[in-house]
Each structure stands twice: as structure tokens, then as C-alpha cells.
Design a protein around this motif. Structure first.
Motif, PDB file in Angstrom:
ATOM      1  N   ALA A 100      16.825  21.545  12.197  1.00 10.24           N
ATOM      2  CA  ALA A 100      15.953  20.951  11.185  1.00 10.24           C
ATOM      3  C   ALA A 100      16.698  20.002  10.263  1.00 10.24           C
ATOM      4  O   ALA A 100      16.075  19.191   9.569  1.00 10.24           O
ATOM      5  N   HIS A 101      18.024  20.099  10.242  1.00  6.85           N
ATOM      6  CA  HIS A 101      18.815  19.214   9.385  1.00  6.85           C
ATOM      7  C   HIS A 101      18.990  17.829   9.993  1.00  6.85           C
ATOM      8  O   HIS A 101      19.545  16.934   9.354  1.00  6.85           O
ATOM      9  N   LEU A 102      18.503  17.645  11.229  1.00  5.39           N
ATOM     10  CA  LEU A 102      18.622  16.366  11.920  1.00  5.39           C
ATOM     11  C   LEU A 102      17.238  15.797  12.214  1.00  5.39           C
ATOM     12  O   LEU A 102      16.261  16.536  12.338  1.00  5.39           O
ATOM     13  N   SER A 103      17.185  14.482  12.350  1.00  9.18           N
ATOM     14  CA  SER A 103      15.950  13.837  12.790  1.00  9.18           C
ATOM     15  C   SER A 103      15.961  13.846  14.312  1.00  9.18           C
ATOM     16  O   SER A 103      16.761  13.145  14.938  1.00  9.18           O
ATOM     17  N   GLN A 104      15.097  14.640  14.900  1.00  7.69           N
ATOM     18  CA  GLN A 104      15.113  14.829  16.345  1.00  7.69           C
ATOM     19  C   GLN A 104      13.968  14.074  17.010  1.00  7.69           C
ATOM     20  O   GLN A 104      12.809  14.245  16.641  1.00  7.69           O
ATOM     21  N   THR A 105      14.312  13.241  17.962  1.00  9.42           N
ATOM     22  CA  THR A 105      13.282  12.560  18.745  1.00  9.42           C
ATOM     23  C   THR A 105      12.853  13.429  19.922  1.00  9.42           C
ATOM     24  O   THR A 105      11.731  13.324  20.403  1.00  9.42           O
ATOM     25  N   VAL A 106      13.777  14.277  20.380  1.00 10.60           N
ATOM     26  CA  VAL A 106      13.479  15.204  21.473  1.00 10.60           C
ATOM     27  C   VAL A 106      13.642  16.625  20.943  1.00 10.60           C
ATOM     28  O   VAL A 106      14.722  16.995  20.493  1.00 10.60           O
ATOM     29  N   PRO A 107      12.581  17.422  20.957  1.00 14.85           N
ATOM     30  CA  PRO A 107      12.701  18.801  20.464  1.00 14.85           C
ATOM     31  C   PRO A 107      13.751  19.572  21.257  1.00 14.85           C
ATOM     32  O   PRO A 107      13.822  19.465  22.480  1.00 14.85           O
ATOM     33  N   ARG A 108      14.574  20.327  20.573  1.00 14.39           N
ATOM     34  CA  ARG A 108      15.574  21.154  21.237  1.00 14.39           C
ATOM     35  C   ARG A 108      15.816  22.397  20.398  1.00 14.39           C
ATOM     36  O   ARG A 108      15.722  22.364  19.174  1.00 14.39           O
ATOM     37  N   THR A 109      16.102  23.466  21.070  1.00 18.03           N
ATOM     38  CA  THR A 109      16.454  24.707  20.390  1.00 18.03           C
ATOM     39  C   THR A 109      17.807  25.156  20.917  1.00 18.03           C
ATOM     40  O   THR A 109      18.148  24.930  22.079  1.00 18.03           O
ATOM     41  N   ILE A 110      18.569  25.780  20.054  1.00 12.63           N
ATOM     42  CA  ILE A 110      19.944  26.152  20.395  1.00 12.63           C
ATOM     43  C   ILE A 110      20.166  27.625  20.082  1.00 12.63           C
ATOM     44  O   ILE A 110      19.394  28.238  19.337  1.00 12.63           O
ATOM     45  N   PRO A 111      21.225  28.226  20.647  1.00 13.21           N
ATOM     46  CA  PRO A 111      21.464  29.663  20.421  1.00 13.21           C
ATOM     47  C   PRO A 111      21.661  30.001  18.943  1.00 13.21           C
ATOM     48  O   PRO A 111      22.204  29.206  18.168  1.00 13.21           O
ATOM     49  N   LEU A 112      21.245  31.191  18.588  1.00 17.77           N
ATOM     50  CA  LEU A 112      21.388  31.658  17.203  1.00 17.77           C
ATOM     51  C   LEU A 112      22.849  31.746  16.773  1.00 17.77           C
ATOM     52  O   LEU A 112      23.164  31.612  15.586  1.00 17.77           O
ATOM     53  N   TYR A 113      23.740  31.962  17.741  1.00 18.28           N
ATOM     54  CA  TYR A 113      25.153  32.105  17.374  1.00 18.28           C
ATOM     55  C   TYR A 113      25.763  30.811  16.838  1.00 18.28           C
ATOM     56  O   TYR A 113      26.895  30.815  16.345  1.00 18.28           O
ATOM     57  N   MET A 114      25.013  29.705  16.910  1.00 20.82           N
ATOM     58  CA  MET A 114      25.540  28.455  16.364  1.00 20.82           C
ATOM     59  C   MET A 114      25.732  28.533  14.855  1.00 20.82           C
ATOM     60  O   MET A 114      26.562  27.818  14.288  1.00 20.82           O
ATOM     61  N   LEU A 115      24.999  29.409  14.181  1.00 24.62           N
ATOM     62  CA  LEU A 115      25.227  29.610  12.746  1.00 24.62           C
ATOM     63  C   LEU A 115      26.626  30.162  12.503  1.00 24.62           C
ATOM     64  O   LEU A 115      27.320  29.745  11.567  1.00 24.62           O
ATOM     65  N   ASP A 116      27.030  31.097  13.350  1.00 24.62           N
ATOM     66  CA  ASP A 116      28.377  31.665  13.257  1.00 24.62           C
ATOM     67  C   ASP A 116      29.419  30.586  13.560  1.00 24.62           C
ATOM     68  O   ASP A 116      30.454  30.486  12.887  1.00 24.62           O
ATOM     69  N   PHE A 117      29.131  29.774  14.564  1.00 26.90           N
ATOM     70  CA  PHE A 117      30.034  28.683  14.926  1.00 26.90           C
ATOM     71  C   PHE A 117      30.190  27.700  13.776  1.00 26.90           C
ATOM     72  O   PHE A 117      31.308  27.335  13.394  1.00 26.90           O
ATOM     73  N   TRP A 118      29.084  27.253  13.205  1.00 27.58           N
ATOM     74  CA  TRP A 118      29.153  26.283  12.110  1.00 27.58           C
ATOM     75  C   TRP A 118      29.867  26.859  10.892  1.00 27.58           C
ATOM     76  O   TRP A 118      30.583  26.140  10.185  1.00 27.58           O
ATOM     77  N   ASP A 119      29.680  28.145  10.650  1.00 32.60           N
ATOM     78  CA  ASP A 119      30.373  28.777   9.531  1.00 32.60           C
ATOM     79  C   ASP A 119      31.887  28.714   9.743  1.00 32.60           C
ATOM     80  O   ASP A 119      32.648  28.403   8.816  1.00 32.60           O
ATOM     81  N   GLU A 120      32.323  28.979  10.961  1.00 33.68           N
ATOM     82  CA  GLU A 120      33.752  28.899  11.266  1.00 33.68           C
ATOM     83  C   GLU A 120      34.249  27.458  11.206  1.00 33.68           C
ATOM     84  O   GLU A 120      35.379  27.194  10.779  1.00 33.68           O
ATOM     85  N   VAL A 121      33.420  26.529  11.634  1.00 34.87           N
ATOM     86  CA  VAL A 121      33.801  25.118  11.595  1.00 34.87           C
ATOM     87  C   VAL A 121      34.121  24.684  10.170  1.00 34.87           C
ATOM     88  O   VAL A 121      35.124  24.005   9.918  1.00 34.87           O
ATOM     89  N   HIS A 122      33.287  25.079   9.226  1.00 35.81           N
ATOM     90  CA  HIS A 122      33.528  24.699   7.831  1.00 35.81           C
ATOM     91  C   HIS A 122      34.848  25.280   7.325  1.00 35.81           C
ATOM     92  O   HIS A 122      35.592  24.608   6.604  1.00 35.81           O
TER      93      HIS A 122
END
Length: 211
Positions: A100-122
Motif C-alpha cells: 500500500a506504500h507504493l503506487s501499483q499498476t498491477v495488483p500484487r500480494t507478498i508474504p507476510l514475512y516481508m514485514l520481518d525482512f523490512w524491519d531487519e533491512v532498516h
């Protein structure tokens, strides 16, 4: 577990995904500096969304690691907010994330674990910045020395580079009163950084070892 409900570990980055998405724990400092993290969404462009905007009851439509790694990460504030809501959304039957933080022209859904990934990225991006600043300062010192000496290199600077190419970025420094993260070493290379008590203790221990 109710039918259709995701297991609790769906929010945790799996070890296989960790290997593909994050720097290897045994990577050298120089390899860690060169690692490409996802682009960070600028804070100024971050839009306000309801937590529910980030969740979908459908399964993930994107699962390959290359695509996942290249999706721009939300701001730390957004990640923290959505991550706090994730357990209750998981119990409510939501199965994936929406970017939802991006403007998407093509709907896509991603795994829930990406929240954990992004937290580690920061968290890792902050460590990487410290090492990159240190390496840049070392590179400037080397160029300055070579310019002054007509192209000859400095043995100490070259040895430091060699060690950065051999030393793992991950782990704890031992031998002092309290174990310190490896990134503590980077602060020795930053001329504008005040050394902390931990640095003083470490240097004192090294001096004692030489006596």
C-alpha cells in the motif's frame, strides 16, 4: 487452528528466505558494504494508510526472492505500525501483504514475512552506513597518500583493507569487559566520531596484552 488461518510463524522470515534476501552472516565487511538493500521509501512521500490497507485475504502472488528483494521498503514508522497490527490480522484470516506504500499498476500480494525482512533491512542499513562511511574515509586517505607519494601505497592502509576483506561484518568483539558488535571497529576509522568507554577499554586491554 481455524481453517484458513495462517500459522504464527508466517510473520517470521524463514531461514531459506533470510539466506536469499539478507547479507550472509559470514560475508566480509567489504562484501557487506557492497550489498544492495531495497530502496527506502522517502519519508516525505510516505502516505497515510489504514493498517487494513496493507493486508489481503488472498495468498501471496509474488514469491521469488529477486522480486521481493527489489520491492522498495516502507518507512520504519510504517513497518513498525503494520508489524504491530500483523498478529491480530493473521488471526482474522489475512494471508498476505499489499504494498500500500507504493503506487501499483498491477495488483500484487507478498508474504507476510516481508514485514520481518523490512524491519531487519532498516536495522542493517544503519550498520552498513557506518561501515560505508569508514571505508570511504579510508579510500580518501589512500588516494591522498598516493598523490603525495607519487603513486606508492601505504602499508598500514593496505593492511586495513586486507583485514576488511577478511573480517566478517557480523558477530561480537570479545576480550573486553562487555562484548561489542563488530561495527564498533568502524568507529576507529571515522575522525569525527568520539570514542566511547568501550573503545577506551578495548585499547587498554590491547596495551596490557603487549606489556
Amino acid at each position: 487452528m481455524p481453517t484458513g488461518q495462517q500459522p504464527p510463524d508466517a510473520l517470521t522470515l524463514p531461514s531459506t528466505a533470510r539466506e536469499e534476501l539478507l547479507p550472509k552472516l559470514d560475508a566480509s565487511v567489504l562484501e557487506f558494504c557492497a550489498f544492495k538493500f531495497p530502496v527506502a521509501t522517502p519519508v516525505a512521500r510516505a502516505r497515510t494508510h489504514a493498517n487494513t490497507d496493507f493486508f489481503s485475504r488472498s495468498g501471496p502472488t509474488v514469491a521469488d526472492y529477486v522480486t521481493l528483494r527489489n520491492i522498495p521498503a516502507p518507512t520504519k514508522e510504517v513497518v513498525d505500525t503494520v508489524r504491530a497490527a500483523a498478529p491480530s490480522m493473521l488471526r482474522a484470516g489475512y494471508k498476505s501483504l499489499v504494498c500500500a506504500h507504493l503506487s501499483q499498476t498491477v495488483p500484487r500480494t507478498i508474504p507476510l514475512y516481508m514485514l520481518d525482512f523490512w524491519d531487519e533491512v532498516h536495522a542493517l542499513r544503519h550498520i552498513q552506513r557506518v561501515w560505508v562511511r569508514s571505508e570511504e574515509h579510508l579510500r580518501k586517505r589512500r588516494r591522498l597518500y598516493e598523490k603525495e607519494k607519487g603513486g606508492s601505497s601505504n602499508a598500514v592502509i593496505q593492511h586495513t583493507y586486507d583485514m576488511l576483506g577478511l573480517t566478517s561484518w557480523y558477530g561480537l568483539l570479545r576480550g573486553s569487559q562487555e562484548p561489542e558488535p563488530m561495527v564498533m571497529l568502524a568507529e576507529y576509522l571515522l575522525p569525527t566520531t568520539w570514542l566511547r568507554t568501550a573503545h577506551e577499554n578495548q585499547m587498554a586491554n590491547l596495551l596490557k596484552a603487549d606489556l
